[in-house]
Enzyme design. Sequence first.
Site, PDB file in Angstrom:
ATOM      1  N   HIS A 193      94.676  -5.306  18.446  1.00 43.30           N
ATOM      2  CA  HIS A 193      95.610  -6.133  17.681  1.00 43.30           C
ATOM      3  C   HIS A 193      95.103  -6.265  16.246  1.00 43.30           C
ATOM      4  CE1 HIS A 193      92.576  -9.179  18.295  1.00 43.30           C
ATOM      5  NE2 HIS A 193      92.755  -9.153  19.615  1.00 43.30           N
TER       6      HIS A 193
ATOM      7  N   HIS B  89      91.380  -6.623  15.604  1.00 42.87           N
ATOM      8  CA  HIS B  89      90.604  -5.369  15.647  1.00 42.87           C
ATOM      9  C   HIS B  89      90.849  -4.545  14.374  1.00 42.87           C
ATOM     10  CE1 HIS B  89      91.187  -6.158  20.098  1.00 42.87           C
ATOM     11  NE2 HIS B  89      89.884  -6.080  20.006  1.00 42.87           N
TER      12      HIS B  89
ATOM     13  N   LYS C 121      85.877 -14.782  16.479  1.00 41.43           N
ATOM     14  CA  LYS C 121      86.544 -15.500  17.580  1.00 41.43           C
ATOM     15  C   LYS C 121      85.614 -15.642  18.782  1.00 41.43           C
ATOM     16  CE  LYS C 121      89.241 -15.252  21.036  1.00 41.43           C
ATOM     17  NZ  LYS C 121      89.412 -14.331  22.032  1.00 41.43           N
TER      18      LYS C 121
END
Length: 281
Positions: free
Chosen positions: A34, A37, A149
């Site tokens: 996504h 990345h 994250k």
Amino acid sequence: MQTIRTAKAMMAWSSAHHREGVTIGIVPTMGALHAGHRALIRAARLSCDAVVVSLFVNPAQFGPKEDFSRYPRKLKADTALCAKEGVDVLFAPPVGEIYPDGFQTTVSTVKLAHRWEGERRPGHFDGVATVVTKLLTLVRPTAAFFGQKDFQQAVLVKRLVEDLNLGARVIVSPTVREADGLALSSRNVFLTPGQRRAATVLFQALKAGRAAIRAGGRSGANIQQVMRKTLVAEPLASLDYLAVCDPDTLEPLAQIRDRAVLLGAIRIGEIRLIDNLLVTC
Ligand code: PAF
């Protein structure tokens, strides 16, 4: 873009490029790529001559009751994204290339692996540390790119690379978020529209904690309470943990001095979501 599937071919590619003095950046992933990345790939592109994206859903980091078999697999779309971003090598090995018959070595990062995610997911970080060690040994990158994250993972990988002299710079890029603040994750696709709306509560809770620190709050317990209050207001979310920690050791902070990381994990239905915010006073 070249797709490599075997450990031997990956090592041969890496040796040839090392001989030519090429700097190599690796973006380790489990696929279902996504925009988060994509940001890592772009960071790697900017600072390295050649970029390798590894795509491997690592069975060793999933517990027996976790979602290994359900984890999204999108090889075609991932290949297209990597090609479009100018990736040089997509390293997509089958399981037997990473864990051949008879494989029995595990890398453990003792202290960092036993809090927060590690406590809830026994063995998870041994699986991460083992596969990251293998990937960095096969590719021998100049730099390895990870997302903020997975904050605990990033801290652990930095420790691992230093402890085992793996020789790569570990670069941690900021979390990429949806417009409403939800951190991008390959697992977000499993959320129903109602759950998707509710999922933003984790970021709201972390932001409430950050606002309280910015307003002068320094007690870890008080900040935790502020975050908790926001979180429990969302009926679809169940709290796993919210913590105020030292960003280097991940130990809980009774008093915040100059920096803190706010860590959070919740469950929405079957889906477990994590997020964090780094706060400087
Ligand atoms: O963050 C991930 O996607 C995985 O934990 C990693 C680093 C690729 C190891 O399997």
